[in-house]
Design a protein around this motif. Structure first.
Motif, PDB file in Angstrom:
ATOM      1  N   ARG A  43      -2.389   7.362   8.691  1.00 63.19           N
ATOM      2  CA  ARG A  43      -2.976   7.013   7.387  1.00 63.19           C
ATOM      3  C   ARG A  43      -1.924   6.982   6.301  1.00 63.19           C
ATOM      4  O   ARG A  43      -1.899   6.062   5.478  1.00 63.19           O
ATOM      5  CB  ARG A  43      -4.110   7.975   7.058  1.00 63.19           C
ATOM      6  CG  ARG A  43      -5.330   7.724   7.910  1.00 63.19           C
ATOM      7  CD  ARG A  43      -6.466   8.630   7.565  1.00 63.19           C
ATOM      8  NE  ARG A  43      -7.661   8.291   8.353  1.00 63.19           N
ATOM      9  CZ  ARG A  43      -8.694   9.078   8.480  1.00 63.19           C
ATOM     10  NH1 ARG A  43      -8.725  10.254   7.889  1.00 63.19           N
ATOM     11  NH2 ARG A  43      -9.728   8.690   9.206  1.00 63.19           N
ATOM     12  N   ALA A  44      -1.037   7.969   6.298  1.00 58.70           N
ATOM     13  CA  ALA A  44       0.018   7.990   5.276  1.00 58.70           C
ATOM     14  C   ALA A  44       0.935   6.783   5.415  1.00 58.70           C
ATOM     15  O   ALA A  44       1.318   6.155   4.419  1.00 58.70           O
ATOM     16  CB  ALA A  44       0.818   9.288   5.381  1.00 58.70           C
ATOM     17  N   ALA A  45       1.285   6.427   6.649  1.00 60.47           N
ATOM     18  CA  ALA A  45       2.210   5.320   6.887  1.00 60.47           C
ATOM     19  C   ALA A  45       1.594   3.971   6.562  1.00 60.47           C
ATOM     20  O   ALA A  45       2.286   3.059   6.085  1.00 60.47           O
ATOM     21  CB  ALA A  45       2.686   5.346   8.336  1.00 60.47           C
ATOM     22  N   PHE A  46       0.303   3.806   6.816  1.00 58.39           N
ATOM     23  CA  PHE A  46      -0.320   2.499   6.630  1.00 58.39           C
ATOM     24  C   PHE A  46      -0.840   2.260   5.213  1.00 58.39           C
ATOM     25  O   PHE A  46      -1.306   1.158   4.912  1.00 58.39           O
ATOM     26  CB  PHE A  46      -1.418   2.272   7.674  1.00 58.39           C
ATOM     27  CG  PHE A  46      -0.881   1.786   8.997  1.00 58.39           C
ATOM     28  CD1 PHE A  46      -0.772   0.439   9.275  1.00 58.39           C
ATOM     29  CD2 PHE A  46      -0.440   2.690   9.948  1.00 58.39           C
ATOM     30  CE1 PHE A  46      -0.257  -0.003  10.476  1.00 58.39           C
ATOM     31  CE2 PHE A  46       0.079   2.260  11.164  1.00 58.39           C
ATOM     32  CZ  PHE A  46       0.177   0.906  11.429  1.00 58.39           C
ATOM     33  N   VAL A  47      -0.735   3.239   4.330  1.00 54.27           N
ATOM     34  CA  VAL A  47      -1.132   3.014   2.938  1.00 54.27           C
ATOM     35  C   VAL A  47      -0.286   1.904   2.324  1.00 54.27           C
ATOM     36  O   VAL A  47      -0.801   1.033   1.613  1.00 54.27           O
ATOM     37  CB  VAL A  47      -1.032   4.314   2.106  1.00 54.27           C
ATOM     38  CG1 VAL A  47      -1.079   4.032   0.618  1.00 54.27           C
ATOM     39  CG2 VAL A  47      -2.147   5.268   2.499  1.00 54.27           C
ATOM     40  N   SER A  48       1.020   1.898   2.625  1.00 55.24           N
ATOM     41  CA  SER A  48       1.887   0.848   2.074  1.00 55.24           C
ATOM     42  C   SER A  48       1.470  -0.530   2.591  1.00 55.24           C
ATOM     43  O   SER A  48       1.540  -1.522   1.860  1.00 55.24           O
ATOM     44  CB  SER A  48       3.358   1.123   2.403  1.00 55.24           C
ATOM     45  OG  SER A  48       3.562   1.174   3.802  1.00 55.24           O
ATOM     46  N   GLU A  49       1.014  -0.601   3.846  1.00 57.21           N
ATOM     47  CA  GLU A  49       0.528  -1.867   4.390  1.00 57.21           C
ATOM     48  C   GLU A  49      -0.747  -2.295   3.669  1.00 57.21           C
ATOM     49  O   GLU A  49      -0.935  -3.474   3.366  1.00 57.21           O
ATOM     50  CB  GLU A  49       0.263  -1.745   5.893  1.00 57.21           C
ATOM     51  CG  GLU A  49       1.497  -1.488   6.721  1.00 57.21           C
ATOM     52  CD  GLU A  49       2.464  -2.655   6.704  1.00 57.21           C
ATOM     53  OE1 GLU A  49       2.089  -3.762   7.138  1.00 57.21           O
ATOM     54  OE2 GLU A  49       3.600  -2.453   6.245  1.00 57.21           O
ATOM     55  N   ALA A  50      -1.632  -1.349   3.398  1.00 58.51           N
ATOM     56  CA  ALA A  50      -2.870  -1.659   2.678  1.00 58.51           C
ATOM     57  C   ALA A  50      -2.560  -2.222   1.296  1.00 58.51           C
ATOM     58  O   ALA A  50      -3.231  -3.155   0.834  1.00 58.51           O
ATOM     59  CB  ALA A  50      -3.746  -0.412   2.567  1.00 58.51           C
ATOM     60  N   LEU A  51      -1.542  -1.689   0.651  1.00 63.06           N
ATOM     61  CA  LEU A  51      -1.153  -2.197  -0.668  1.00 63.06           C
ATOM     62  C   LEU A  51      -0.603  -3.617  -0.570  1.00 63.06           C
ATOM     63  O   LEU A  51      -0.903  -4.467  -1.411  1.00 63.06           O
ATOM     64  CB  LEU A  51      -0.123  -1.265  -1.312  1.00 63.06           C
ATOM     65  CG  LEU A  51      -0.645   0.109  -1.705  1.00 63.06           C
ATOM     66  CD1 LEU A  51       0.496   1.023  -2.148  1.00 63.06           C
ATOM     67  CD2 LEU A  51      -1.698  -0.014  -2.804  1.00 63.06           C
ATOM     68  N   TYR A  70      -1.357  -5.903   1.647  1.00 58.80           N
ATOM     69  CA  TYR A  70      -2.413  -6.849   2.007  1.00 58.80           C
ATOM     70  C   TYR A  70      -3.657  -6.731   1.137  1.00 58.80           C
ATOM     71  O   TYR A  70      -4.576  -7.538   1.272  1.00 58.80           O
ATOM     72  CB  TYR A  70      -2.790  -6.682   3.488  1.00 58.80           C
ATOM     73  CG  TYR A  70      -1.659  -7.101   4.386  1.00 58.80           C
ATOM     74  CD1 TYR A  70      -1.462  -8.432   4.713  1.00 58.80           C
ATOM     75  CD2 TYR A  70      -0.748  -6.160   4.858  1.00 58.80           C
ATOM     76  CE1 TYR A  70      -0.405  -8.822   5.502  1.00 58.80           C
ATOM     77  CE2 TYR A  70       0.317  -6.550   5.653  1.00 58.80           C
ATOM     78  CZ  TYR A  70       0.492  -7.873   5.964  1.00 58.80           C
ATOM     79  OH  TYR A  70       1.548  -8.270   6.741  1.00 58.80           O
ATOM     80  N   GLY A  71      -3.700  -5.744   0.250  1.00 60.53           N
ATOM     81  CA  GLY A  71      -4.871  -5.568  -0.595  1.00 60.53           C
ATOM     82  C   GLY A  71      -6.120  -5.246   0.207  1.00 60.53           C
ATOM     83  O   GLY A  71      -7.212  -5.692  -0.131  1.00 60.53           O
ATOM     84  N   ASP A  72      -5.946  -4.456   1.270  1.00 63.51           N
ATOM     85  CA  ASP A  72      -7.065  -4.152   2.161  1.00 63.51           C
ATOM     86  C   ASP A  72      -7.018  -2.695   2.593  1.00 63.51           C
ATOM     87  O   ASP A  72      -6.253  -2.328   3.485  1.00 63.51           O
ATOM     88  CB  ASP A  72      -7.018  -5.062   3.384  1.00 63.51           C
ATOM     89  CG  ASP A  72      -8.172  -4.839   4.348  1.00 63.51           C
ATOM     90  OD1 ASP A  72      -9.096  -4.067   4.021  1.00 63.51           O
ATOM     91  OD2 ASP A  72      -8.142  -5.447   5.428  1.00 63.51           O
ATOM     92  N   ALA A  73      -7.838  -1.878   1.989  1.00 62.45           N
ATOM     93  CA  ALA A  73      -7.892  -0.451   2.345  1.00 62.45           C
ATOM     94  C   ALA A  73      -8.747  -0.203   3.579  1.00 62.45           C
ATOM     95  O   ALA A  73      -8.856   0.930   4.040  1.00 62.45           O
ATOM     96  CB  ALA A  73      -8.429   0.357   1.172  1.00 62.45           C
ATOM     97  N   ASN A  74      -9.349  -1.254   4.131  1.00 61.97           N
ATOM     98  CA  ASN A  74     -10.204  -1.102   5.309  1.00 61.97           C
ATOM     99  C   ASN A  74      -9.519  -1.531   6.597  1.00 61.97           C
ATOM    100  O   ASN A  74     -10.184  -1.869   7.562  1.00 61.97           O
ATOM    101  CB  ASN A  74     -11.502  -1.901   5.123  1.00 61.97           C
ATOM    102  CG  ASN A  74     -12.373  -1.279   4.064  1.00 61.97           C
ATOM    103  OD1 ASN A  74     -12.550  -0.073   4.031  1.00 61.97           O
ATOM    104  ND2 ASN A  74     -12.900  -2.105   3.182  1.00 61.97           N
ATOM    105  N   MET A  75      -8.185  -1.519   6.617  1.00 61.79           N
ATOM    106  CA  MET A  75      -7.489  -1.898   7.849  1.00 61.79           C
ATOM    107  C   MET A  75      -7.763  -0.837   8.923  1.00 61.79           C
ATOM    108  O   MET A  75      -7.935   0.336   8.616  1.00 61.79           O
ATOM    109  CB  MET A  75      -5.986  -2.093   7.659  1.00 61.79           C
ATOM    110  CG  MET A  75      -5.388  -1.631   6.424  1.00 61.79           C
ATOM    111  SD  MET A  75      -3.601  -1.880   6.235  1.00 61.79           S
ATOM    112  CE  MET A  75      -3.237  -3.402   7.011  1.00 61.79           C
TER     113      MET A  75
END
Length: 178
Positions: free
Chosen positions: A27-35, A37-42
């Protein structure tokens, strides 16, 4: 009895008992990916502990530990002669230390597969650069219709000719549930 220096990173096989720590790192690592792509539901951000524990019982992989703390993880599975690599995640405070490269190498060295495949998003430029530096080349790009794409990358691991790899509906790549 000798012990590892406190700052040394040690790789070990993943275990379902690692699920809680892996979920936190993921979860910590993929927060940057969510930012990006603008998708917190990955999927890496919404996966539950129960789902991850079940996944770890059916897949393989490695964790990187530093002073008994898990600081990185990678999950793998072999399918049709291809090593499928998923959810490479490194704790944000440990990124850039070469842990991702070491986890990839461990996965590649401990398989009987002739090829390895992983995927990332087209906007994940740092991921793509890492994978290219590790010898992966783009094999398939599937447009999402929103200006992004899923980028599948492959690497030959042995001198054996590449196999057909995982079956793809209509020639399209399907992201494995890793």
């Amino acid at each position: 009895m000798t012990s590892e220096p406190a700052d040394e990173v040690v790789l070990t096989r993943v275990s379902p008992d690692d699920a809680g720590e892996i979920l936190t790192i993921q979860r910590a690592a993929f927060v940057s990916e969510a930012l990006i792509y603008g998708d917190a539901n990955m999927p890496p951000l919404v996966q539950t502990l129960e789902q991850l524990t079940a996944e770890l019982q059916e897949s393989d992989g490695w964790v990187a530990r530093r002073a008994h703390r898990i600081v990185g993880a990678i999950r793998t599975r072999e399918l049709d002669g291809v090593l499928l690599i998923g959810r490479l995640a490194i704790a944000p405070d440990m990124q850039g230390e070469g842990i991702g490269r070491r986890l990839l190498e461990a996965a590649e060295q401990h398989t009987h597969a002739a090829e390895a495949e992983l995927f990332t998003g087209s906007l994940s430029e740092a991921n793509i650069r890492l994978y290219e530096r590790c010898g992966y080349v783009e094999s398939v790009r599937i447009e999402a219709g929103d200006g992004t794409a899923t980028v599948f990358m492959r690497k030959q691991l042995t001198d054996a000719p590449p196999g057909p790899g995982p079956s793809r509906p209509n020639g399209a790549a399907a992201a494995p549930a890793l």
